[in-house]
Design a protein around this motif. Structure first.
Motif, short mmCIF file in Angstrom:
data_model
loop_
_atom_site.label_atom_id
_atom_site.label_comp_id
_atom_site.label_asym_id
_atom_site.label_seq_id
_atom_site.Cartn_x
_atom_site.Cartn_y
_atom_site.Cartn_z
N LEU A 53 -3.45 10.72 29.03
CA LEU A 53 -2.37 9.78 28.76
C LEU A 53 -1.04 10.52 28.84
O LEU A 53 -0.87 11.56 28.20
N SER A 54 -0.10 9.98 29.61
CA SER A 54 1.21 10.59 29.73
C SER A 54 2.17 9.57 30.31
O SER A 54 1.76 8.55 30.87
N THR A 55 3.47 9.84 30.18
CA THR A 55 4.46 9.01 30.86
C THR A 55 5.06 9.77 32.04
O THR A 55 6.11 9.43 32.54
N ARG A 56 4.38 10.82 32.47
CA ARG A 56 4.66 11.48 33.75
C ARG A 56 3.34 11.51 34.53
O ARG A 56 2.25 11.43 33.95
N ARG A 57 3.43 11.63 35.84
CA ARG A 57 2.22 11.67 36.64
C ARG A 57 1.65 13.08 36.58
O ARG A 57 2.31 14.05 36.95
N ILE A 58 0.40 13.19 36.11
CA ILE A 58 -0.22 14.50 35.92
C ILE A 58 -1.54 14.64 36.68
O ILE A 58 -2.27 15.61 36.46
N PHE A 76 4.94 0.11 34.50
CA PHE A 76 5.91 1.09 34.97
C PHE A 76 5.17 2.35 35.40
O PHE A 76 4.16 2.72 34.81
N GLY A 77 5.69 3.00 36.44
CA GLY A 77 5.19 4.31 36.85
C GLY A 77 4.34 4.35 38.09
O GLY A 77 3.89 5.43 38.48
N SER A 78 4.10 3.23 38.74
CA SER A 78 3.26 3.25 39.95
C SER A 78 3.92 4.06 41.06
O SER A 78 5.14 3.96 41.27
N GLY A 79 3.11 4.86 41.75
CA GLY A 79 3.58 5.57 42.94
C GLY A 79 4.50 6.74 42.70
O GLY A 79 5.16 7.22 43.63
N LEU A 80 4.57 7.26 41.47
CA LEU A 80 5.42 8.40 41.20
C LEU A 80 4.91 9.66 41.90
O LEU A 80 3.71 9.82 42.13
N GLY A 81 5.83 10.57 42.20
CA GLY A 81 5.43 11.88 42.69
C GLY A 81 4.89 12.71 41.54
O GLY A 81 5.13 12.43 40.37
N MET A 82 4.17 13.77 41.89
CA MET A 82 3.59 14.62 40.85
C MET A 82 4.66 15.18 39.93
O MET A 82 5.70 15.69 40.37
N GLY A 83 4.42 15.06 38.64
CA GLY A 83 5.34 15.57 37.64
C GLY A 83 6.48 14.64 37.30
O GLY A 83 7.21 14.89 36.33
#
Length: 285
Positions: free
Chosen positions: A29-34, A56-63
């Motif tokens: 669980l995180s609010t950054r992509r890990i 929220f957060g779909s398609g984010l780059g790593m980190g």
């Protein structure tokens, strides 16, 4: 940047759960992509003004962290309540809370930024939607748990627990971490450890580890002790709860990030994740 099988990859630094697949991640669980293998949403929020929900957060780059400005626009002055926190482990074990009065909030009240806020009130918690097929831990007692948190509780409260049903109290039957008068404790099959750990508060990195023979607990990068334990359990059909033990002992504190492995991690692997969390959330110096 380089091309493999028509997919574009970019180099990056920081935590990637794909690098720890052999450690068997079972919840992330995180609010950054890990996790480079996960591209879905990270969190689902409900705004207080009209109860509209949005991912929220779909398609984010790593980190990359979820777009706070997009969240603020969505809220338009309202409060963000957490409906679902999506699991990035690849196991699909999203945690959610459909009852509005029990939903934690997502706000900037934590020491070093925005995080999921468990208020200690109204049975505020998130849980796996139903019992986990095959059990949450398949190979217990070997587990490794990394928790980046801002602990505010001065009473008796459960950080996280496994219960037989989504709304059963966790008790001491299986697994629980709790807070007692600013003291953190790790419970495994009725064995509570440590009995007299150091007092802590505020930003913390907590590491709970069982190598199959011993329970161990670290706070802010320092081991506070270990105790012999070889107890196993059949965790078939368990529900995981965060912020309470389902209907009791509600926790007052924030979670920045939580990663659980169904294995005893090597020191190198666990230290790498600890250092990344500490750097990301400025947990301790």
């Amino acid at each position: 940047m380089f091309l493999i099988n028509s997919y574009v990859y970019q180099s990056f630094s920081g935590l990637d759960l794909a690098d720890y697949s052999s450690d068997s991640p079972v919840l992330a669980l995180s609010t950054r992509r890990i996790n480079s293998g996960y591209t879905g949403p990270l969190i689902r929020l409900r705004r207080s003004t009209d109860s509209t929900e949005q991912d929220f957060g779909s398609g984010l780059g790593m980190g990359e962290t979820i777009d706070y400005s997009a969240i603020d626009t969505f809220l338009s002055g309202g409060t963000a309540h957490v409906v679902k926190w999506y699991d990035q482990s690849g196991q699909g074990r999203d945690l959610q809370q459909q009852t509005a009065s029990r939903q934690p909030t997502f706000d900037a009240g934590a020491t070093t930024g925005r995080a999921v806020n468990f208020s200690g009130l109204s049975d505020c918690h998130l849980s796996s939607v139903a019992q986990v097929s095959g059990g949450f831990f398949s190979s217990g007692p070997a587990v490794s748990i990394h928790h980046a948190t801002d602990n505010n509780d001065n009473s008796f409260a459960t950080n996280m627990a496994i219960s037989e049903e989504p709304h059963d109290n966790g008790g001491l039957d299986y697994f629980r971490t709790n807070r007692y008068g600013t003291v953190n404790r790790f419970i495994w099959m009725g064995v509570q450890f440590p009995l007299s750990p150091p007092t802590t508060s505020g930003n913390e990195y907590n590491y709970y580890h069982h190598d199959g023979s011993n329970l161990r607990m670290d706070i802010n990068g320092s081991e506070i002790g270990s105790t012999s334990n070889t107890t196993t359990f059949n965790s078939d059909g368990d529900s995981f709860n965060l912020g309470a033990d389902a209907t009791n002992h509600e926790w007052d504190g924030y979670t920045y990030e939580l990663i659980i492995f169904d294995s005893s991690q090597s020191t190198a692997n666990s230290d790498a994740i600890r250092d990344d969390m500490n750097s990301q959330y400025s947990l301790y110096t």
